[in-house]
Design an enzyme around this catalytic site. Structure first.
Site, mmCIF file in Angstrom:
data_model
loop_
_atom_site.group_PDB
_atom_site.id
_atom_site.type_symbol
_atom_site.label_atom_id
_atom_site.label_comp_id
_atom_site.label_asym_id
_atom_site.label_seq_id
_atom_site.Cartn_x
_atom_site.Cartn_y
_atom_site.Cartn_z
ATOM 1 N N GLU A 108 11.233 48.609 -29.204
ATOM 2 C CA GLU A 108 12.551 49.176 -28.936
ATOM 3 C C GLU A 108 13.166 49.784 -30.193
ATOM 4 O OE1 GLU A 108 14.336 46.530 -25.290
ATOM 5 O OE2 GLU A 108 14.431 45.630 -27.284
ATOM 6 N N CYS A 167 18.189 52.823 -35.383
ATOM 7 C CA CYS A 167 17.539 51.594 -35.816
ATOM 8 C C CYS A 167 16.129 51.581 -35.240
ATOM 9 C CB CYS A 167 18.348 50.395 -35.322
ATOM 10 S SG CYS A 167 17.598 48.796 -35.672
ATOM 11 N N GLY A 186 10.337 43.505 -36.125
ATOM 12 C CA GLY A 186 9.362 43.379 -37.191
ATOM 13 C C GLY A 186 9.970 43.262 -38.577
ATOM 14 N N CYS A 239 22.253 43.356 -33.136
ATOM 15 C CA CYS A 239 21.437 42.721 -34.163
ATOM 16 C C CYS A 239 20.803 41.440 -33.634
ATOM 17 C CB CYS A 239 22.314 42.410 -35.370
ATOM 18 S SG CYS A 239 21.444 41.629 -36.737
#
Length: 349
Positions: A100, A113, A167, A341
């Site tokens: 994603e 992001c 990651g 987040c």
């Protein structure tokens, strides 16, 4: 591993090549090096998805490109829009894995992001990305494809890029660095280095190695606690790289690059939101010369973690002010679509 067997049987993705590597490959194929810039322009300035669309290339070169390379095209299997304008994209990779990325609009600023791995090996307690461990690294082309999709399919001019998705970027160091080269290059996506941020959970070898590159890329370190016992319970990576060693690495980075590091600090109710912890955080940041970026935790399904109470948050902020810490309190966005987040999980990783 970087690619599974299915990918190894495919021609090389030309987006995995830096400009220099592309020029070298073209020369090895009997073509002039300058063709590399033309191809780069077609991919990163024009957004073409097929070599046949590169109109100023000779037919013979197009044939060679088709025989030796493939031109990946990102497949989005889900697109979700939040009430606050945030968009989340679920990409299916060539081997079926999913990652994603999230677009966060704010006026003229369009921040994307991106993810650097399928899953994550470090399993931070409050982060969904590592719940099922790490499947594999993304290639540079798979990282860049996330940006290309937003730029050319969504038609959004990405102004800022943050490696804060799924990651640990420094666990996939070479691919992340190559992706940044392509994204930053004037003949690539031409996003300025100061508008790119790499976020690490505290991977000390990566921090030290990154400091030697000489870029003005921003670096943020997910800290979340200053004492080893608590940080290890929240972030298992701390057992490899404890706080004292991590702070020393941050000082080395600042001294060698002249860049200011940002400490990311997710606030967790009754866990790391006390006045004493605020003071310790402020002292650690001042000793390194770092900024502090605070954000209340975004709960994920089946999670025990909750954001701090308003009164506790106010006291925490007041202590940081008292200590004259350089800090900001960031508003979490995209929570209603699990895009905030710590919430990215590739849904079906």
């Amino acid at each position: 591993m970087t690619e599974n067997q299915n990918q190894k049987n495919l021609p090389q993705n030309i987006k995995d090549l830096s400009l220099k590597e592309m020029q070298e490959r073209l020369v090895s194929l009997g073509e002039p090096a300058y063709r590399g810039r033309q191809i780069f322009s077609w991919i990163y300035h024009q957004g073409v998805s097929d070599f046949s669309e590169m109109r100023n290339l000779p037919v013979g070169l197009k044939k060679k490109l088709g025989e030796n390379f493939r031109l990946s095209s990102p497949l989005v299997v889900n697109l979700r829009k939040a009430k606050d304008g945030v968009e989340k994209y679920l990409f299916q990779l060539q081997d079926g894995y999913l990652v994603e990325s999230v677009l966060i609009p704010s006026g003229k600023r369009q921040t994307l992001c991106v993810s650097s791995q399928v899953g994550c090996r470090y399993r931070c307690a409050f982060c969904a990305s590592g719940k099922k461990g790490m499947r594999r690294n993304l290639t540079a082309g798979e990282i860049v494809d996330q940006v290309l999709y937003v730029r050319f399919t969504r038609k959004v001019a990405v102004t800022h890029l943050v490696f804060m998705g799924m990651g640990e970027p420094f666990d996939n160091f070479d691919s992340v660095v190559k992706a940044i080269k392509i994204i930053n290059h004037p003949d690539g996506l031409n996003i300025g280095s100061r508008k790119i941020t790499v976020s690490t959970a505290g991977h000390i070898p990566g921090i030290d190695k990154f400091s030697q590159i000489g870029w003005q890329v921003e670096l943020s370190v997910s800290l979340h606690a200053v004492d080893d016992k608590l940080r290890s319970s929240l972030m298992p990576i701390n057992r490899l790289y404890p706080v004292k060693e991590l702070l020393a690495a941050c000082r080395r980075y600042t001294e060698s690059t002249g860049r200011i590091i940002t400490f990311e600090y997710v606030l967790l109710k009754t866990v790391n939101d006390s006045v004493e912890q605020a003071k310790a955080l402020a002292i650690a940041a001042k000793n390194v010369g770092a900024k502090i970026n605070l954000i209340s935790v975004s709960p994920v399904p089946n999670s025990q973690w909750q954001p701090p109470e308003k009164e506790k948050l106010a006291c925490f902020l007041e202590e940081l002010k008292k200590q004259r810490a350089n800090f900001t309190l960031r508003r979490s966005r995209g929570k209603d679509i699990q895009a905030a987040c710590g919430q990215l999980a590739g849904e079906y990783v």
